[in-house]
Every structure is written in structure tokens, then in C-alpha cells.
Design a protein around this motif. Structure first.
Motif, PDB file in Angstrom:
ATOM      1  N   ARG A 159      23.207  47.382  29.442  1.00  0.00           N
ATOM      2  CA  ARG A 159      24.394  47.497  30.299  1.00  0.00           C
ATOM      3  C   ARG A 159      24.051  48.139  31.641  1.00  0.00           C
ATOM      4  O   ARG A 159      24.536  47.699  32.682  1.00  0.00           O
ATOM      5  N   GLU A 160      23.219  49.164  31.618  1.00  0.00           N
ATOM      6  CA  GLU A 160      22.867  49.840  32.859  1.00  0.00           C
ATOM      7  C   GLU A 160      22.132  48.903  33.813  1.00  0.00           C
ATOM      8  O   GLU A 160      22.246  49.026  35.031  1.00  0.00           O
TER       9      GLU A 160
ATOM     10  N   GLN B  44      27.836  44.835  35.550  1.00  0.00           N
ATOM     11  CA  GLN B  44      28.930  43.955  35.945  1.00  0.00           C
ATOM     12  C   GLN B  44      29.029  42.717  35.065  1.00  0.00           C
ATOM     13  O   GLN B  44      30.085  42.092  34.991  1.00  0.00           O
ATOM     14  N   ASN B  45      27.944  42.360  34.410  1.00  0.00           N
ATOM     15  CA  ASN B  45      27.958  41.115  33.631  1.00  0.00           C
ATOM     16  C   ASN B  45      27.682  41.316  32.148  1.00  0.00           C
ATOM     17  O   ASN B  45      28.088  40.490  31.325  1.00  0.00           O
ATOM     18  N   PHE B  46      26.959  42.380  31.780  1.00  0.00           N
ATOM     19  CA  PHE B  46      26.654  42.583  30.363  1.00  0.00           C
ATOM     20  C   PHE B  46      27.863  43.203  29.664  1.00  0.00           C
ATOM     21  O   PHE B  46      28.427  44.191  30.128  1.00  0.00           O
ATOM     22  N   SER B  47      28.265  42.623  28.551  1.00  0.00           N
ATOM     23  CA  SER B  47      29.456  43.089  27.850  1.00  0.00           C
ATOM     24  C   SER B  47      29.076  43.718  26.508  1.00  0.00           C
ATOM     25  O   SER B  47      28.525  43.050  25.638  1.00  0.00           O
TER      26      SER B  47
ATOM     27  N   PRO C  92      36.155  44.631  29.888  1.00  0.00           N
ATOM     28  CA  PRO C  92      35.375  43.830  30.848  1.00  0.00           C
ATOM     29  C   PRO C  92      35.294  44.526  32.210  1.00  0.00           C
ATOM     30  O   PRO C  92      36.277  45.115  32.673  1.00  0.00           O
ATOM     31  N   TYR C  93      34.128  44.459  32.845  1.00  0.00           N
ATOM     32  CA  TYR C  93      33.936  45.170  34.111  1.00  0.00           C
ATOM     33  C   TYR C  93      34.917  44.682  35.179  1.00  0.00           C
ATOM     34  O   TYR C  93      35.431  45.482  35.964  1.00  0.00           O
ATOM     35  N   SER C  94      35.201  43.390  35.184  1.00  0.00           N
ATOM     36  CA  SER C  94      36.140  42.864  36.183  1.00  0.00           C
ATOM     37  C   SER C  94      37.537  43.445  35.970  1.00  0.00           C
ATOM     38  O   SER C  94      38.241  43.769  36.935  1.00  0.00           O
ATOM     39  N   ALA C  95      37.951  43.579  34.717  1.00  0.00           N
ATOM     40  CA  ALA C  95      39.268  44.169  34.426  1.00  0.00           C
ATOM     41  C   ALA C  95      39.267  45.653  34.799  1.00  0.00           C
ATOM     42  O   ALA C  95      40.270  46.182  35.303  1.00  0.00           O
ATOM     43  N   PHE C  96      38.154  46.317  34.553  1.00  0.00           N
ATOM     44  CA  PHE C  96      38.034  47.736  34.900  1.00  0.00           C
ATOM     45  C   PHE C  96      38.178  47.945  36.413  1.00  0.00           C
ATOM     46  O   PHE C  96      38.962  48.793  36.867  1.00  0.00           O
ATOM     47  N   THR C  97      37.426  47.188  37.195  1.00  0.00           N
ATOM     48  CA  THR C  97      37.511  47.360  38.651  1.00  0.00           C
ATOM     49  C   THR C  97      38.897  47.000  39.175  1.00  0.00           C
ATOM     50  O   THR C  97      39.417  47.653  40.087  1.00  0.00           O
TER      51      THR C  97
END
Length: 214
Positions: free
Chosen positions: A113-114, A118-121, A127-132
Motif C-alpha cells: 500500500r505504501e 492511490q491504487n492498491f486496495s 477506497p483512496y478515491s472515496a477517502f480523498t
């Protein structure tokens, strides 16, 4: 978004060290208390801001962030406005697990993930997109209703997204920023935002550094 006709300074702090941080366990949205060092860092935050005039204090609704904001709120006689939108990213099955040799699977997932957060789930994670989207929506609401100087207390990933948004002229994205809880950031919003880094605790407590230190 904030109007540049109304000057605004944002103090942005990461919560102090938590008990999970101390135990080298992954936090995410696990609701950990501050460690003794974290409580000292909360006092250090209050100390460097004691001569400023704050109009509002916003905090993630997780306990470690609220406890970090608490001494500053007492000093300034302000209530803390807790917001779910400032909570840390949910990290699913990793929350509460050790990130060292005691849990090789968690170490592997954390490392993956590190390298590409942004893409590893991670299974069960937000999800990173939902988080941002969540964090930036919350930030826009805060900025639209703020003036003077405000304090925001969030988390590593939360604050990285906020910094990337506020300093968009200088940074391509949150992945290039690594927020530490030994620093407080003072961001003056303008057509070209300016940032100052302030040391919390240690030999250089209270020292101001031009620009962003991470």
C-alpha cells in the motif's frame, strides 16, 4: 473554495503519538488513545499557539485527534468542532495489526500500500478515491465558512491530502508528502499559498522554518 478577499491562516497538525503508534500497530480508523508522548505533543501544540488568535478549532472525530486539540481549545476558550470528514482513511483488515516481524502478512500488505496507496486496495479498506473525496469535501466546507486563523487536527493521510490541495501550485499530489506529528504547518491562503513549518517539542520547539518540512 475560500475567497482570497478574506485572509485566512490554517494551522494544520497531525494528532500526537497514539498508543497504537507506540506499539507499532496500524491505526486507520481504530480509535486509539494518545500515548504519554502524544499528550506531551498536544501540550506543545497549545504552547506554540498560545499567543495567536484562533477563530475556530476543527478536529477529526477520532479520539487521538480530539485529545490533541483539547489543550489548545482550553487555552483559547474555544469548543472543538469534530468532523467525520477529517477521520483517517479506513484500512480494513490492517487496523490494529503490527507492522513489524510479528505479522509478516500485515507487513507485506502495508508495504504494497505504501508503494502505491492511490491504487492498491487493502481488503475491507476505504477506497483512496472515496477517502480523498470525503476529506476534500470537508475541507471546502471549512474554508467556505472561515476567516482569521483556524486550527485543523487530523491524521497522516488526511493531512497529506489537505496539504496537497492547499499547496497545489507546488506539489503534484499527496504521495509526495509525508506528514509527521513533530511539525505544525501554518498555511496562508492567497493566490499563491505560503507555508511555514513550526517544530513541536524537542530542542527546537517553536522554531519556524520557511516552506514545508516533512
Amino acid at each position: 473554495m475560500h475567497s482570497f478577499d478574506c485572509r485566512l491562516r490554517i494551522y494544520l497538525a497531525r494528532h500526537g503519538q497514539s498508543e497504537l503508534n507506540l506499539q507499532r500497530r496500524i491505526s486507520g480508523q481504530a480509535d486509539a488513545q494518545l500515548s504519554p508522548k502524544g499528550l506531551e505533543q498536544a501540550q506543545a501544540l497549545s504552547d506554540v499557539l498560545k499567543h495567536d488568535t484562533l477563530s475556530a478549532i476543527y478536529s477529526s472525530s477520532l479520539t487521538r485527534a480530539i485529545k490533541t486539540a483539547a489543550p489548545t481549545a482550553v487555552t483559547h476558550g474555544l469548543s472543538i468542532k469534530t468532523l467525520d470528514g477529517l477521520r483517517e482513511i479506513g484500512l480494513g483488515i490492517l487496523e490494529g495489526r503490527h507492522v513489524d516481524e510479528r505479522d509478516p502478512e500485515a507487513c507485506q500488505l502495508w508495504g504494497d500500500r505504501e508503494r502505491d496507496k492511490q491504487n492498491f486496495s487493502v481488503p475491507g479498506s476505504e477506497p483512496y478515491s472515496a477517502f480523498t473525496h470525503r476529506v476534500l469535501g470537508c475541507l471546502e466546507s471549512i474554508l467556505a465558512n472561515s476567516s482569521g486563523a483556524i486550527l485543523l487536527v487530523g491524521h497522516r493521510n488526511t493531512n497529506e491530502v489537505i496539504l496537497a490541495r492547499l499547496l497545489a501550485n507546488d506539489f503534484a499530489g499527496a504521495a509526495e508528502i509525508n506528514v509527521k506529528n513533530k511539525y505544525l504547518y501554518a498555511i496562508d491562503l492567497a493566490a499563491r499559498p505560503e507555508v511555514m513549518t513550526i517544530r513541536l517539542g524537542g530542542e527546537h520547539h517553536g522554531k519556524h522554518y520557511p516552506g514545508l518540512r516533512t
